[in-house]
Enzyme design. Sequence first.
Site, PDB file in Angstrom:
ATOM      1  CE1 TYR A  27       1.129  -5.883  -7.275  1.00 18.85           C
ATOM      2  CE2 TYR A  27       3.835  -5.957  -8.025  1.00 18.85           C
ATOM      3  CZ  TYR A  27       2.624  -5.432  -7.178  1.00 18.85           C
ATOM      4  OH  TYR A  27       2.584  -4.518  -6.279  1.00 18.85           O
ATOM      5  CG  HIS A  28       2.027  -2.208 -14.162  1.00 15.32           C
ATOM      6  ND1 HIS A  28       3.053  -1.988 -13.799  1.00 15.32           N
ATOM      7  CD2 HIS A  28       1.402  -2.219 -14.974  1.00 15.32           C
ATOM      8  CE1 HIS A  28       3.674  -1.337 -15.261  1.00 15.32           C
ATOM      9  NE2 HIS A  28       2.219  -1.522 -15.459  1.00 15.32           N
ATOM     10  N   GLY A  29       4.624  -3.829 -11.426  1.00 14.70           N
ATOM     11  CA  GLY A  29       5.070  -2.988 -10.584  1.00 14.70           C
ATOM     12  C   GLY A  29       5.153  -1.170 -10.469  1.00 14.70           C
TER      13      GLY A  29
ATOM     14  CB  SER B  58      -0.096  -5.285 -15.531  1.00 19.59           C
ATOM     15  OG  SER B  58      -0.743  -5.122 -14.610  1.00 19.59           O
TER      16      SER B  58
ATOM     17  CD  GLU C  65      -1.423  -4.860  -9.636  1.00 20.51           C
ATOM     18  OE1 GLU C  65      -2.652  -5.767  -8.993  1.00 20.51           O
ATOM     19  OE2 GLU C  65      -0.385  -5.289 -10.399  1.00 20.51           O
TER      20      GLU C  65
END
Length: 330
Positions: free
Chosen positions: A129-131, A196, A202
């Site tokens: 998951y990409h912050g 990602s 995202e």
Amino acid sequence: MIHRNESCTSGQVPMSYLCCLVYILEEWTGVEYLEDYLNYVAYLLWVFTPLIIVFILPGLILLLLYISIIFLYVYKRKNELKEAYSNDIWDGARQMVATLWDGHARIWHGYEVHGLEKIPEGPGLVVFYHGATPVDYFYFLAKLLILKNRMCYTVADHFVFKLPGFKLLLDVFGVMHGPKEECVKALKNGHLVAISPGGVREALFSDETYVLVWGNRTGFAQVAIDAKVPIIPMFTQNVREGIRTLGGIRLFRLIYERLRLPLVPIYGDFPVKFRTYIGDPIPYDPNINAAELSGKAKTAIQSLIDRHQKIPGNVFRALMERFETQQKED
């Protein structure tokens, strides 16, 4: 009556040096009530200082990146005369840079990684998951290098390769544009590769609800199928509370969709607790297609989010987790 300037010089009336300076400036500039203006400016600074700080702090990550680059250039100059047949001269540099980032991770975020033993000894495709920024992924790379002495090739967006001065850093740490053939080749050579699927979109437009913004992307799954490797899901708890974006503002979304440039302001770099969780690998299965494998990977990431992240994310709660004496049962 004693004039203000006279009182400042004669000492007959006790006045602070600051007041004297203000009176002198009033006479020099001809501006009346200068002290009131300065008090107003000081008040505005007091009010807006926290806001200014949260927009400046994310720049520390960029500063660390450039410090890493400078170190690599110094290291390159020091080792450029080594014999051509020697081992990879960048191993020591990678370890030093990893130590720099690991130190930042420990001090600023109390960083932990759980499930590192699930990373296979051979090749594998890490899907994460990409912050708002990939700083948690940098921390993971540092841990992987320090604890397992392994590199992980990374697929990055094209704009990253246009950042000034980044070429050496990207080359040394195996960052690539991401053509499928190049990814498959790296995996078949026994390396780890990370991607990602949500990418920049995202990063910018997901929020504290941790919604996956993958669309219909299946290319990464096809890479895993072609290379016959497992997919390793990964998620970092509180990554959205560390740094946030203004992606919820419609104007920024329109600018991105038109120009494909990440021109969305970010703010924060709050010292919240970061924990990276690595899920069970999804083994290679020749009997499923890319769409089905992509769905499995998405479900695995969502499962990590559901298990380890309180929704919606909360900055204060994430800060308080830094002071927990022990990790809660997962």
